[in-house]
Design an enzyme around this catalytic site. Sequence first.
Site, PDB file in Angstrom:
ATOM      1  N   GLU A 471       0.836  -1.202   0.000  1.00 25.09           N
ATOM      2  CA  GLU A 471       0.000   0.000   0.000  1.00 25.09           C
ATOM      3  C   GLU A 471       0.872   1.253   0.000  1.00 25.09           C
ATOM      4  O   GLU A 471       1.560   1.548   0.977  1.00 25.09           O
ATOM      5  CB  GLU A 471      -0.903  -0.017   1.243  1.00 25.09           C
ATOM      6  CG  GLU A 471      -1.743   1.234   1.408  1.00 25.09           C
ATOM      7  CD  GLU A 471      -2.446   1.285   2.763  1.00 25.09           C
ATOM      8  OE1 GLU A 471      -2.936   2.375   3.113  1.00 25.09           O
ATOM      9  OE2 GLU A 471      -2.484   0.257   3.473  1.00 25.09           O
ATOM     10  N   ASP A 544      -1.462  -1.340   5.599  1.00 15.59           N
ATOM     11  CA  ASP A 544      -1.281  -0.740   6.919  1.00 15.59           C
ATOM     12  C   ASP A 544      -2.233  -1.354   7.937  1.00 15.59           C
ATOM     13  O   ASP A 544      -3.308  -1.849   7.590  1.00 15.59           O
ATOM     14  CB  ASP A 544      -1.533   0.770   6.853  1.00 15.59           C
ATOM     15  CG  ASP A 544      -0.465   1.489   6.027  1.00 15.59           C
ATOM     16  OD1 ASP A 544       0.577   0.869   5.769  1.00 15.59           O
ATOM     17  OD2 ASP A 544      -0.691   2.656   5.642  1.00 15.59           O
ATOM     18  N   ASP A 546      -4.465  -0.294   9.894  1.00 13.56           N
ATOM     19  CA  ASP A 546      -5.507   0.635  10.301  1.00 13.56           C
ATOM     20  C   ASP A 546      -6.774   0.335   9.498  1.00 13.56           C
ATOM     21  O   ASP A 546      -6.818  -0.620   8.720  1.00 13.56           O
ATOM     22  CB  ASP A 546      -5.051   2.084  10.108  1.00 13.56           C
ATOM     23  CG  ASP A 546      -4.653   2.393   8.662  1.00 13.56           C
ATOM     24  OD1 ASP A 546      -4.877   1.530   7.793  1.00 13.56           O
ATOM     25  OD2 ASP A 546      -4.123   3.496   8.411  1.00 13.56           O
ATOM     26  N   ASP A 548      -8.185   1.970   6.996  1.00  8.33           N
ATOM     27  CA  ASP A 548      -7.979   2.075   5.554  1.00  8.33           C
ATOM     28  C   ASP A 548      -7.233   0.858   5.016  1.00  8.33           C
ATOM     29  O   ASP A 548      -7.532   0.362   3.931  1.00  8.33           O
ATOM     30  CB  ASP A 548      -7.198   3.354   5.219  1.00  8.33           C
ATOM     31  CG  ASP A 548      -8.079   4.604   5.297  1.00  8.33           C
ATOM     32  OD1 ASP A 548      -9.305   4.445   5.145  1.00  8.33           O
ATOM     33  OD2 ASP A 548      -7.553   5.699   5.521  1.00  8.33           O
TER      34      ASP A 548
END
Length: 692
Positions: A471, A544, A546, A548
């Site tokens: 990402e 990541d 998180d 997102d």
Amino acid sequence: MSSDYSARHLSVLEGLEAVRKRPGMYIGSTDSRGLMHCLWEIIDNAVDEALAGHGREIEVVLHADQSVEVRDQARGIPVDVEPKTGLTGVEVVFTKLHAGGKFGSGSYAASGGLHGVGASVVNALSSRLDVEVDRDGKTWAMSFHRGEPGRFADAGTPDPEAPFTPFEQSSSLDAVGKVKKGVTGTRVRYWADPQIFTKGASFQIEELLGRARQTAFLVPGLGLTVIDERGEAPETHRFHFEGGISEFVEHLATDGPVTEIWRLTGEGRFTETVPVLSEGGAMIPTEVERTCEVDVALRWGTGYDTVIRSFVNIIATPKGGTHLAGFEQGLLKLLRSQVEQNARRLKVGNDKLEKDDILAGLTAVLTVRLPEPQFEGQTKEILGTPAVRAIVSSVITKQLGERFASTKRDDKAQTSLVLEKIVSEMKARISARTHKETQRRKNALESSSLPAKLADCRSSDVAQSELFIVEGDSALGTAKLARDSEHQALLPIRGKILNVQKASVADMLGNAECAAIIQTIGAGSGRTFDLSAARYGKVIIMSDADVDGAHIRTLLLTLFFRYMRPMIEEGRVFAAVPPLHRIVVQNPGSKPNETIYTYSEAELNGVLSTLKRQNKKYQDPIQRYKGLGEMDAEQLASTTMDRQHRTLRRVNLADAENAGRVFELLMGNEVAPRKEFIVDSATGLSRERIDA
């Protein structure tokens, strides 16, 4: 071996002895599959009664003692004496092969049981079978031990190991209770014989639930209840549908719709010569006229998988037969003519449709009903009646032709979409075949068409190579320094890719990120995906830690599920597990500090508690990684990319159909079910779990 061979060497197996000697002839096998087939025979007898208009409720109970019981509220097995044998109807049904009410006596117009061996075969292969019949104001009962009628000396609780006394002079059907006037029904409970079935054979609850659900779809208004008492607490499942096979298609379909569910019905007549039992007991060849009723529900979807379920008198025919051949023949004939009529608009040229082009994305349920169908074998997996093929083909051609000729706006729009879909499937097939014939697989050094942002690995060994989908470009820079360039390739993607669950195939291929992933893996997409051509042994999604990142991972998995599913089925897709926290433990004196990585809040709390008990100090605040770019190369390598120390989460696909429904719920076009899911699940969500 002796060279002489005469009549005295022949064995004549009488009655149910033949079934016990060669069970595979009657139930296919003696493992769990054969055990389930025995259960289907008893259930189908109850369903045939429901089809004939008698009884609307059926119960199947899996008892804790490994027995199974089927209860219905139909007419009940006849208890009067059958004149030819001098035995009661109950004993005839359970002890005589090729005996029953489905040989043209008028009791059943169209039934699943045909050969008259179902109940007697189950009886022969059971260490104990108990049958109770409510009829004529009484409850009648009879027990059998490996097919032989008699009485068990058990004390109230049925036990197949209890002492058994067979009837010697004449059998007895005992009246064991009374019922109200008009109450009828049958209850059959049996224990499978361990002498026949293999040690690990057991009733498969998921298979039973699937069959019960399927039958409820095929017989609208029929209620089927399955009770499993084998666990700590009984589990009850009930199935009842009024929508019939249209509802069945809706249940089976996992992709977005191209058309609504279309219902095609019709019938045809044919004649066949069959032996009919005369009053004198002789079998006389007689020409009889039959009626075959055809009922089809179908719809095309945006995917490329084909799901067709075919049935004869509600009996599943997983290997097809003449009815399925007629269905495919009628579809191909009609759609070829429609494509030819619209050749200029569709830009077809001289190419011809093939069966696979038409079946891509099709979900269909095909049912035919006819008296005395011819099956290939007792397991009834293939329909053999020749005349059914032409009848089904004619019904499909006529009914579907009317749909394509319709002037209604909705019909015209949907038929146009179907033609565009099947033509695009044809062009994709031809293109893939041409590419395969003219192009050889190129490795990274030979190929000039691989994405420019791909940082490929040096090794050409597919089994050892890994593709990391990373990402963002910031993480790419760190990952380049952290990777093993011999075996690990990197492909960065920019943010969130297209949601392919909602998008068309053309939109997906036009999306730069999706196209780059398909191009890099090098095995194609959709129906033309060739797993053997994949350039990497593992594909690892590294996003990541998180919200997102989780969203991007879900979008990528949706792409793999829809267009590269064999990669998931073979266990070649993984999710990297980067750490969430970095704890630096301060050691006294000149001793270097110690670094501990944790992967969840619970693990973090556990480590901190341990450090406090040991009176060890750590740097505060503790680093919380929000993205891969926050790590330096050494940290990323040791925690996430180094094969010796990393953790990977393999993406499994144990149940493709269920996974498809979840993807459709979370990522599909229908907003209302997703909203309902979010609202219902909100109460179980902890605020601390939200990364805000």
